[in-house]
Design a protein around this motif. Structure first.
Motif, short mmCIF file in Angstrom:
data_model
loop_
_atom_site.label_atom_id
_atom_site.label_comp_id
_atom_site.label_asym_id
_atom_site.label_seq_id
_atom_site.Cartn_x
_atom_site.Cartn_y
_atom_site.Cartn_z
N UNK A 41 0.83 -1.20 0.00
CA UNK A 41 0.00 0.00 0.00
C UNK A 41 0.87 1.25 0.00
N UNK A 42 1.97 1.22 0.73
CA UNK A 42 2.87 2.36 0.74
C UNK A 42 3.40 2.68 -0.65
N UNK A 43 3.80 1.63 -1.38
CA UNK A 43 4.32 1.83 -2.73
C UNK A 43 3.25 2.41 -3.66
N UNK A 44 2.06 1.82 -3.63
CA UNK A 44 0.99 2.25 -4.52
C UNK A 44 0.53 3.67 -4.16
N UNK A 45 0.35 3.93 -2.87
CA UNK A 45 -0.10 5.26 -2.45
C UNK A 45 0.93 6.31 -2.80
N UNK A 46 2.21 5.99 -2.61
CA UNK A 46 3.26 6.95 -2.93
C UNK A 46 3.28 7.31 -4.40
N UNK A 47 3.12 6.31 -5.26
CA UNK A 47 3.12 6.59 -6.71
C UNK A 47 1.91 7.42 -7.10
N UNK A 48 0.76 7.12 -6.52
CA UNK A 48 -0.43 7.92 -6.82
C UNK A 48 -0.24 9.36 -6.33
N UNK A 49 0.34 9.52 -5.14
CA UNK A 49 0.55 10.86 -4.60
C UNK A 49 1.55 11.65 -5.44
N UNK A 50 2.63 10.99 -5.86
CA UNK A 50 3.63 11.69 -6.68
C UNK A 50 3.07 12.07 -8.05
N UNK A 51 2.03 11.36 -8.47
CA UNK A 51 1.38 11.69 -9.74
C UNK A 51 0.33 12.78 -9.56
N UNK A 52 0.20 13.30 -8.34
CA UNK A 52 -0.74 14.38 -8.09
C UNK A 52 -2.16 13.93 -7.80
N UNK A 53 -2.33 12.64 -7.52
CA UNK A 53 -3.68 12.12 -7.26
C UNK A 53 -4.03 12.25 -5.77
N UNK A 54 -5.18 12.86 -5.51
CA UNK A 54 -5.57 13.11 -4.12
C UNK A 54 -5.83 11.83 -3.34
N UNK A 55 -6.29 10.77 -4.00
CA UNK A 55 -6.52 9.53 -3.27
C UNK A 55 -5.21 8.97 -2.73
N UNK A 56 -4.12 9.17 -3.49
CA UNK A 56 -2.81 8.76 -3.01
C UNK A 56 -2.38 9.58 -1.80
N UNK A 57 -2.60 10.88 -1.86
CA UNK A 57 -2.27 11.75 -0.73
C UNK A 57 -3.03 11.32 0.52
N UNK A 58 -4.31 11.05 0.35
CA UNK A 58 -5.12 10.63 1.50
C UNK A 58 -4.64 9.30 2.08
N UNK A 59 -4.26 8.39 1.20
CA UNK A 59 -3.79 7.09 1.67
C UNK A 59 -2.48 7.22 2.44
N UNK A 60 -1.59 8.10 1.98
CA UNK A 60 -0.34 8.34 2.70
C UNK A 60 -0.62 8.95 4.06
N UNK A 61 -1.54 9.93 4.10
CA UNK A 61 -1.92 10.54 5.38
C UNK A 61 -2.49 9.49 6.33
N UNK A 62 -3.28 8.58 5.79
CA UNK A 62 -3.88 7.53 6.62
C UNK A 62 -2.80 6.62 7.21
N UNK A 63 -1.76 6.32 6.44
CA UNK A 63 -0.67 5.50 6.96
C UNK A 63 0.06 6.22 8.10
N UNK A 64 0.29 7.53 7.94
CA UNK A 64 0.96 8.30 9.00
C UNK A 64 0.09 8.35 10.26
N UNK A 65 -1.19 8.50 10.08
CA UNK A 65 -2.11 8.52 11.23
C UNK A 65 -2.14 7.16 11.91
N UNK A 66 -2.11 6.10 11.12
CA UNK A 66 -2.10 4.75 11.68
C UNK A 66 -0.83 4.52 12.48
N UNK A 67 0.30 5.09 12.04
CA UNK A 67 1.55 4.97 12.79
C UNK A 67 1.42 5.64 14.15
N UNK A 68 0.81 6.81 14.17
CA UNK A 68 0.62 7.52 15.44
C UNK A 68 -0.19 6.68 16.43
N UNK A 69 -1.13 5.91 15.90
CA UNK A 69 -2.03 5.14 16.77
C UNK A 69 -1.66 3.66 16.85
N UNK A 70 -0.48 3.29 16.33
CA UNK A 70 -0.10 1.87 16.27
C UNK A 70 -0.10 1.25 17.67
#
Length: 222
Positions: A41-70
């Motif tokens: 998911x990190x790889x796919x979300x990162x590529x989507x985010x680098x391509x300017x896709x908002x769903x990728x940005x949101x997925x990356x943010x969700x991973x960071x939030x999940x880390x905070x609450x791990x």
């Protein structure tokens, strides 16, 4: 399952459906396991985010939030690996924060995750991690540092760590690699690192021999 996830992570331009699928598999993993699903998911979300896709940005943010609450170290390790796999510099602060985690395994994974985060702050964090109390964390930090320019001051700090034995002898080979790759402006500091390695009585003879060769082959300072 393992092969499927390798292929998903290698897709150059994943679409929204691929992102949705990998996100759903992280939420309810199958035979591949949650760690593999999270990493992909990190790889796919990162590529989507680098391509300017908002769903990728949101997925990356969700991973960071999940880390905070791990809830545990294993979850932290998987999420750190995923955030590093995004190859997005903006994930650096979340990863760096875990360099001081109470878990040695988490600190080591944070160091490895920073390999793909090339910011000055990431490099500073890795130099500090190179003197962690854990030899495994030190090694992870030095592996990550090999792929980026290190300043003369940072090399000088590492030389001091060798001399005061805050850097474990098991990391000496990686330190020689780092000195060998030093840019022209840091060659004198690299020479100091190699001299410090040679002065240590507990470092393996073969490592010292390589350090001597590298030091002798360093071009003189301009």
């Amino acid at each position: 399952f393992g092969l499927l996830y390798q292929r998903l992570g290698l897709i150059a331009n994943p679409d929204a459906e691929t992102l949705s699928f990998t996100a759903s598999r992280r939420a309810t993993p199958g035979g591949e396991g949650q760690a593999a699903a999270t990493y992909t998911l990190g790889a796919v979300a990162g590529k989507r985010a680098r391509a300017g896709q908002q769903d990728g940005e949101r997925a990356v943010d969700a991973l960071a939030q999940a880390l905070d609450a791990a809830p545990d170290s294993a979850s932290c390790e998987a999420l750190l690996a995923a955030l590093g796999n995004t190859q997005l510099d903006r994930t650096g602060p979340a990863i760096r924060a875990r360099l001081v985690d109470t878990s040695e395994r988490v600190r080591r994974q944070a160091a490895y995750a920073l390999r793909r985060i090339h910011t000055p702050a990431a490099t500073t964090g890795l130099v500090a991690a190179a003197t962690d109390e854990s030899a495994a964390v030190q090694q992870g930090a030095l592996v990550a540092l090999r792929d980026r320019p290190v300043t003369p001051a940072q090399l000088a700090a590492l030389a001091a760590a060798v001399r005061t034995r805050r850097l474990d002898r098991s990391a000496a080979d990686l330190l020689v690699d780092l000195a060998a790759a030093a840019p022209a402006e840091a060659r004198e500091a690299a020479r100091e690192v190699l001299t410090a390695v040679l002065e240590r009585s507990d470092i393996l003879t073969r490592t010292k021999a390589r350090a001597r060769v590298v030091r002798d082959e360093l071009p003189p300072a301009q």
